[in-house]
Scaffold this active site. Sequence first.
Site, PDB file in Angstrom:
ATOM      1  N   ASP A 264      -0.010   9.441  -5.942  1.00 56.40           N
ATOM      2  CA  ASP A 264      -0.393  10.324  -5.383  1.00 56.40           C
ATOM      3  C   ASP A 264      -0.154  10.507  -3.836  1.00 56.40           C
ATOM      4  O   ASP A 264       0.144   9.138  -3.423  1.00 56.40           O
ATOM      5  CB  ASP A 264      -2.181  10.005  -6.231  1.00 56.40           C
ATOM      6  CG  ASP A 264      -2.230  10.276  -7.119  1.00 56.40           C
ATOM      7  OD1 ASP A 264      -1.325  10.620  -7.955  1.00 56.40           O
ATOM      8  OD2 ASP A 264      -3.300   9.938  -8.237  1.00 56.40           O
ATOM      9  N   TYR A 332      -3.969  -2.822  -7.323  1.00 60.02           N
ATOM     10  CA  TYR A 332      -4.648  -1.885  -6.480  1.00 60.02           C
ATOM     11  C   TYR A 332      -5.790  -2.467  -5.732  1.00 60.02           C
ATOM     12  O   TYR A 332      -6.351  -2.771  -5.919  1.00 60.02           O
ATOM     13  CB  TYR A 332      -5.046  -1.059  -7.406  1.00 60.02           C
ATOM     14  CG  TYR A 332      -3.761  -0.096  -8.339  1.00 60.02           C
ATOM     15  CD1 TYR A 332      -2.913   0.454  -7.140  1.00 60.02           C
ATOM     16  CD2 TYR A 332      -3.618  -0.419  -8.819  1.00 60.02           C
ATOM     17  CE1 TYR A 332      -1.562   1.243  -8.005  1.00 60.02           C
ATOM     18  CE2 TYR A 332      -1.938   0.172  -9.920  1.00 60.02           C
ATOM     19  CZ  TYR A 332      -1.810   1.167  -9.055  1.00 60.02           C
ATOM     20  OH  TYR A 332      -0.763   1.602  -9.744  1.00 60.02           O
TER      21      TYR A 332
END
Length: 456
Positions: A264, A332
């Site tokens: 994103d 992540y």
Amino acid sequence: MEVEGRVLRKVRSLLIDYPLCSRCLGRFFALLRPELPRQENGAMLMDAAMGEAVRSDDAELLRALARSGHPVSIDLLRERGVEVVVERCSLCRGKVSTERIGELVRAAAEKASGYEFSTFSVGTFVPPHIRSLEDHLISSYGLDSAESVRRDVTREARRIFAQLTGRAFSPSNPELEVLLDPFTSTFEVRPAPVMIRGRYLKHSRSTPQTPWLCDVCWGKGCDACDYTGRREGPDVSVAEYIGLPALELWGAMDFTFHAAGREDLDAAVEGSGRPFVLELSEPARRTVDLEEFARRVREFSRGKVEVFDLGPATRADVRFLKTETERKRKVYSVRVVFSAPVPLEAMMRACDRLRNSVVEQRTPTRVLRRRGDRLRRRTVHDVTAVQVDERTYELTLVVDGGLYVKELIHGDNGRTTPSFRDLLGVEPEKIELTVLGVLEPAWRGQAHWSAGADSA
Ligand SMILES: [Zn+2]
Ligand SMILES: [Zn+2]
């Protein structure tokens, strides 16, 4: 040179039916004397046929030879007071002569001098109706020693082009393709794309990975976007920060950016980075200092994007990027600020519940417009949490490629289950995602850190 009677009979019936230039005639009997240039082979056959015509007083064959342009036959007939009209070659219409191939190849070599290349290939286009006439003649006259126009032109062009440019012929992996169409006297010179692989880091939470496409035309170009296909984004994209300096350095016409998965706009990429392949079309240069390239990307993006581990890539690397990404595990780091305090014990329980569990996700609302709604199941392999303050946590997640991490946090109104939001009963207010890298599928034993990630 002695020519067999069997061959001379074929030459006779062929020329009586069709006027042919010496190159086309020579090509139909090429394999009898493969070392001889086709035009010379044809001239030699015409001489032999004339000798036979004179011996046997064959006026029909003499006329046929003269009509095809055989000079000695023309002179002989004219001496005898016979009017001679030379006709155009039925097969090549006079287009496939040594002179014309030479002219075309010289022009192509001139154009090619604008590009850096060390190897080339040659292709020749022959219109379908010429190919069918050729096949028809070969089968009806039993021309079992024939070579095709295409092979003939290609071989000669290859020889001349190599001579003019000093570059090597390489049919399998050429850096430059030469395409000839002798029938329209046109050519194309196409440098093969240059492919560069590497990894990138993105130290920014407002840079999209790829350009934002126009809402109306989705990239085709329309009135609404002034034919750019683009829509104003918050920033230039990673693809452009990497591709635009490359266009200039390699002197290329266009670029295509392939990345191992997406991230994103607001997700940073750190750690071992995300693998990419940059494809540059019609490059004028092929050898470029990769350190200089990395420097220009850093400069152009004002430090927001960095590239490293650069090297040459192949088509196979692009396929690998596309197919292998989903099978890998991604790592992540996520910083979450909740709307209310979250006790550490509650967070620990949520982590225990999620560790090694399967998450069901319907396509996230935010991408639903672009992609079909479907259910996917992805595993959370590991999750750990560090408390920053009573409302803020730093999570480290190891998940299957393709798992939507933001939705795992906020639950997407029940479209992702379970989620931190449902387990904790508290809404996350702010989610900050950083891609730390990709773990190779060989997960057990030594974990090998490579780079990249998929949808966050
Ligand atoms: Zn011809
Ligand atoms: Zn548009």
